[in-house]
Design a protein around this motif. Structure first.
Motif, PDB file in Angstrom:
ATOM      1  N   PHE A  74     -36.744 -47.107 -22.999  1.00  0.00           N
ATOM      2  CA  PHE A  74     -35.706 -48.126 -23.077  1.00  0.00           C
ATOM      3  C   PHE A  74     -34.371 -47.515 -23.491  1.00  0.00           C
ATOM      4  N   GLU A  75     -33.307 -48.289 -23.265  1.00  0.00           N
ATOM      5  CA  GLU A  75     -31.969 -47.928 -23.726  1.00  0.00           C
ATOM      6  C   GLU A  75     -31.658 -48.680 -25.018  1.00  0.00           C
ATOM      7  N   VAL A  76     -30.751 -48.120 -25.825  1.00  0.00           N
ATOM      8  CA  VAL A  76     -30.262 -48.872 -26.982  1.00  0.00           C
ATOM      9  C   VAL A  76     -29.472 -50.070 -26.468  1.00  0.00           C
ATOM     10  N   SER A  77     -29.381 -51.107 -27.284  1.00  0.00           N
ATOM     11  CA  SER A  77     -28.674 -52.314 -26.882  1.00  0.00           C
ATOM     12  C   SER A  77     -27.252 -52.308 -27.429  1.00  0.00           C
ATOM     13  N   SER A  78     -26.405 -53.164 -26.880  1.00  0.00           N
ATOM     14  CA  SER A  78     -25.062 -53.306 -27.430  1.00  0.00           C
ATOM     15  C   SER A  78     -24.958 -54.502 -28.361  1.00  0.00           C
TER      16      SER A  78
ATOM     17  N   SER B 155     -25.540 -52.341 -32.460  1.00  0.00           N
ATOM     18  CA  SER B 155     -25.053 -51.009 -32.114  1.00  0.00           C
ATOM     19  C   SER B 155     -26.035 -49.914 -32.509  1.00  0.00           C
ATOM     20  N   GLY B 156     -26.385 -49.076 -31.493  1.00  0.00           N
ATOM     21  CA  GLY B 156     -27.244 -47.936 -31.737  1.00  0.00           C
ATOM     22  C   GLY B 156     -28.697 -48.270 -31.963  1.00  0.00           C
ATOM     23  N   MET B 157     -29.089 -49.532 -31.761  1.00  0.00           N
ATOM     24  CA  MET B 157     -30.460 -49.951 -32.031  1.00  0.00           C
ATOM     25  C   MET B 157     -31.138 -50.425 -30.749  1.00  0.00           C
ATOM     26  N   PHE B 158     -32.458 -50.324 -30.739  1.00  0.00           N
ATOM     27  CA  PHE B 158     -33.249 -50.895 -29.654  1.00  0.00           C
ATOM     28  C   PHE B 158     -33.556 -52.335 -30.023  1.00  0.00           C
ATOM     29  N   LYS B 159     -33.333 -53.228 -29.106  1.00  0.00           N
ATOM     30  CA  LYS B 159     -33.526 -54.632 -29.420  1.00  0.00           C
ATOM     31  C   LYS B 159     -34.233 -55.345 -28.272  1.00  0.00           C
ATOM     32  N   GLY B 160     -35.370 -55.946 -28.598  1.00  0.00           N
ATOM     33  CA  GLY B 160     -36.166 -56.667 -27.617  1.00  0.00           C
ATOM     34  C   GLY B 160     -35.982 -58.170 -27.718  1.00  0.00           C
ATOM     35  N   ILE B 161     -36.539 -58.867 -26.735  1.00  0.00           N
ATOM     36  CA  ILE B 161     -36.460 -60.326 -26.645  1.00  0.00           C
ATOM     37  C   ILE B 161     -37.862 -60.903 -26.855  1.00  0.00           C
ATOM     38  N   ARG B 162     -37.967 -61.931 -27.675  1.00  0.00           N
ATOM     39  CA  ARG B 162     -39.259 -62.608 -27.816  1.00  0.00           C
ATOM     40  C   ARG B 162     -39.718 -63.144 -26.471  1.00  0.00           C
TER      41      ARG B 162
ATOM     42  N   LEU C 286     -20.692 -72.594 -23.645  1.00  0.00           N
ATOM     43  CA  LEU C 286     -20.843 -71.908 -24.923  1.00  0.00           C
ATOM     44  C   LEU C 286     -20.388 -70.453 -24.846  1.00  0.00           C
ATOM     45  N   ASP C 287     -20.095 -70.002 -23.613  1.00  0.00           N
ATOM     46  CA  ASP C 287     -19.677 -68.622 -23.401  1.00  0.00           C
ATOM     47  C   ASP C 287     -20.697 -67.646 -23.967  1.00  0.00           C
ATOM     48  N   GLN C 288     -21.975 -67.964 -23.793  1.00  0.00           N
ATOM     49  CA  GLN C 288     -23.026 -67.113 -24.341  1.00  0.00           C
ATOM     50  C   GLN C 288     -23.994 -66.654 -23.254  1.00  0.00           C
ATOM     51  N   LYS C 289     -23.533 -66.668 -22.023  1.00  0.00           N
ATOM     52  CA  LYS C 289     -24.398 -66.288 -20.915  1.00  0.00           C
ATOM     53  C   LYS C 289     -24.943 -64.874 -21.067  1.00  0.00           C
ATOM     54  N   GLU C 290     -24.169 -63.990 -21.683  1.00  0.00           N
ATOM     55  CA  GLU C 290     -24.556 -62.597 -21.773  1.00  0.00           C
ATOM     56  C   GLU C 290     -25.343 -62.262 -23.034  1.00  0.00           C
ATOM     57  N   ASP C 291     -25.634 -63.249 -23.885  1.00  0.00           N
ATOM     58  CA  ASP C 291     -26.268 -62.966 -25.170  1.00  0.00           C
ATOM     59  C   ASP C 291     -27.455 -62.030 -25.056  1.00  0.00           C
ATOM     60  N   TYR C 292     -28.429 -62.387 -24.228  1.00  0.00           N
ATOM     61  CA  TYR C 292     -29.665 -61.613 -24.153  1.00  0.00           C
ATOM     62  C   TYR C 292     -29.630 -60.540 -23.065  1.00  0.00           C
TER      63      TYR C 292
ATOM     64  N   SER D  35     -31.946 -54.471 -24.944  1.00  0.00           N
ATOM     65  CA  SER D  35     -32.320 -53.164 -24.374  1.00  0.00           C
ATOM     66  C   SER D  35     -32.894 -53.268 -22.968  1.00  0.00           C
ATOM     67  N   ARG D  36     -32.234 -52.561 -22.042  1.00  0.00           N
ATOM     68  CA  ARG D  36     -32.764 -52.411 -20.689  1.00  0.00           C
ATOM     69  C   ARG D  36     -33.884 -51.372 -20.687  1.00  0.00           C
ATOM     70  N   LEU D  37     -34.598 -51.295 -19.560  1.00  0.00           N
ATOM     71  CA  LEU D  37     -35.547 -50.207 -19.363  1.00  0.00           C
ATOM     72  C   LEU D  37     -34.790 -48.892 -19.292  1.00  0.00           C
TER      73      LEU D  37
END
Length: 538
Positions: free
Chosen positions: A303-307, A310-317, A330-336, A340-342
């Motif tokens: 996986f890649e680190v997430s933005s 910062s600098g951390m790997f972050k997954g989605i439930r 809500l301007d939150q389309k990009e939240d998730y 972290s991408r593959l």
């Protein structure tokens, strides 16, 4: 399901062969393995070899990518705890949160049963080659088992032994009957290939081992051991017999990463499309909990680190509806989508893989480790196999120098999950398992370690990972956030299967009625499969 008119299909193949004769390599392809020079014999050889290509490319469908997404990614890849979608799909209620979508859920079935899929092409090889080309037929048997055990492990009863025998409806076999036939077919295939292991007649059609039949025997042995372990709780006697056949076979199992079963399709991996082009897949929170908690060096390649952090790997439930956050207002389309991408192997502007990984040597060692725990002959020592599994996986990721420190770590454990976007998704780690082997552990604790490390090593094959989770309860995967099953699936027990597909319900209602009788439970996602008898006891 509808039977294919064989005469029409043969005519199509003849036309294809005439076209192929214009290519530069036709002479090489047309070399008869038995020294026959008759033109019809040459055409027959091509007619037996030709159907292998669609079999290879439809076990895990390469193209089009959207069908692969429905065949695997929006079910098993999520259910296994590997991946999760960052967007809602279908109004936020869909298969990933148990609000089943008929059109989605038929693809694990429709792909292998299509006119270009596994079952039809395996039947063509049987008709054309069982007598005159027994080695080719044996290879088709192995591939059919590899493909169709994945299908029965999604639905339970499937159309198998009676495929194509009735023009009016397709009769199902129970999963127990299917597994029994799997073992018989693997026995036959291994015996046939062992009679002439240096024959290279398959080389021009082989997308895995370049015609090396010894490698195919090792793969078949490992596949038989996988299936034997799969039924170890429901039928321990049969499991032991079948497993020991593999463990005592002279040619053995997959041993090194050079033996890995990777289909070389020559097309960019579909996960690359979901990951980079469509932004439809991200790391699952369970992967974050376990790999970050273990400080696993493989994580940086997976996986890649997430933005978002910062600098951390972050997954989605897994199983999030997401709709309430997926609004332009809500301007939150990009939240998730910024989670972290593959990793590099699935990113378009890097070096995306063109191979599909369906079995590794690391898995073989973890299978042997469990077999040793169960007392099967010739399995070796459980700890040695466990550590070889880890070491082999690290070598696959070119991290061999870091394996010894990792496998002796007895302090790191999975971490709690914290969602930086929505704290209501936070959840505590479900286990305090460590990595290092401890002979003082109970067999159940040892099994949890074996399966957790096997789960990491099998990535990204979510289908096999989901099957092992259902069989053993390991690794301990976070339950879905939203459960839209109307009470048919227990949130904590999690999904056990997909309901029979809509395509079968509409075209094969008589077969479906028989299949439901074989399920021993309602046709819902909460009904356990035959081998799924996990009770938390080794």
């Amino acid at each position: 399901m509808k039977n294919i008119n064989i005469t029409i299909f043969k005519t199509i193949w003849i036309l294809l062969f005439l076209i192929a004769s214009c290519t530069d390599d036709f002479e090489a392809l047309n070399t008869d393995p038995y020294g026959l020079t008759d033109e019809q014999s040459e055409a027959d050889f091509i007619s037996v070899g030709g159907p292998f290509n669609p079999i290879f490319l439809n076990i895990y469908r390469y193209d089009p990518a959207w069908q692969t997404q429905l065949q695997h990614n929006l079910n098993a890849d999520t259910f296994s705890g590997y991946m999760a979608p960052p967007r809602p799909f279908v109004g936020g209620i869909n298969t990933t949160n148990y609000g089943f979508v008929d059109f989605w859920d038929q693809f694990p079935w429709d792909v292998p049963y299509s006119s270009t899929g596994v079952m039809q092409n395996a039947r063509l090889i049987k008709e054309r080659g069982e007598t005159d080309f027994p080695l080719m037929y044996a290879l088709a048997q192995i591939l059919r088992v590899e493909a169709m055990h994945r299908v029965t492990d999604v639905y339970g009863p499937i159309v198998y032994s009676k495929y194509g025998l009735d023009a009016t409806f397709a009769e199902y076999d129970s999963q127990q009957e299917v597994y029994a036939q799997f073992f018989e077919e693997l026995d036959q295939a291994i015996q046939t290939l062992s009679s002439d292991p240096t024959n290279n007649q398959f080389a021009k059609f082989d997308l895995v081992y370049d015609g090396d039949l010894v490698q195919w025997i090792k793969f078949a042995n490992t596949l038989r051991l996988r299936l034997a372990i799969r039924i170890a709780k429901v039928d321990p006697g049969k499991a032991k017999i079948e497993g020991e056949k593999s463990l005592t076979n002279d040619l053995g199992l997959l041993e090194t990463n050079a033996d890995n079963f990777n289909i070389k399709g020559g097309i960019t991996h579909p996960l690359t499309v979901f990951n980079s082009s469509w932004n439809d897949v991200r790391m699952n929170a369970s992967m974050e909990s376990i790999l970050v908690g273990f400080q696993d060096p493989r994580l940086e390649q997976m996986f890649e680190v997430s933005s978002v952090s910062s600098g951390m790997f972050k997954g989605i439930r897994g199983g999030m509806p997401l709709l309430e956050r997926y609004t332009e207002e809500l301007d939150q389309k990009e939240d998730y989508e910024v989670f972290s991408r593959l990793g590099d192997s699935y990113i378009l502007d890097k070096t995306p893989t063109t191979s599909i990984q369906l079995m590794t040597a690391a898995e073989a060692y973890f299978l042997k480790a469990e077999a040793a725990l169960r007392g099967w002959s010739n399995a070796g020592d459980a700890q040695s196999n466990y550590e070889m599994g880890i070491s082999t996986s690290f070598t696959q990721y070119e991290l061999s120098s870091e394996a010894s420190v990792y496998m002796t770590n007895n302090t790191n454990t999975p971490i709690d999950y914290i969602d930086p976007v929505n704290a209501s998704n936070n959840i505590n780690a479900l286990t305090a398992i460590t990595i290092a082997w401890d002979n003082a552990d109970t067999n159940e604790m040892k099994l949890e370690k074996i399966i957790t490390q096997k789960w990491i090593a099998m990535f990204p094959d979510g289908q096999e990972a989901w099957s092992e989770f259902r069989r053993t309860g390991y690794p301990k995967i976070f339950p879905v956030v939203a459960n839209n099953s109307d009470g048919t699936i227990d949130t904590n027990i999690q999904i056990r299967r997909l309901p029979f597909p809509a395509s079968e319900r509409s075209t094969n209602p008589q077969g479906i009625e028989g299949a439901r009788m074989l399920l021993n439970g309602p046709d819902t996602g909460g009904t356990r499969l035959w081998w799924d008898v996990n009770s938390g006891n080794f």
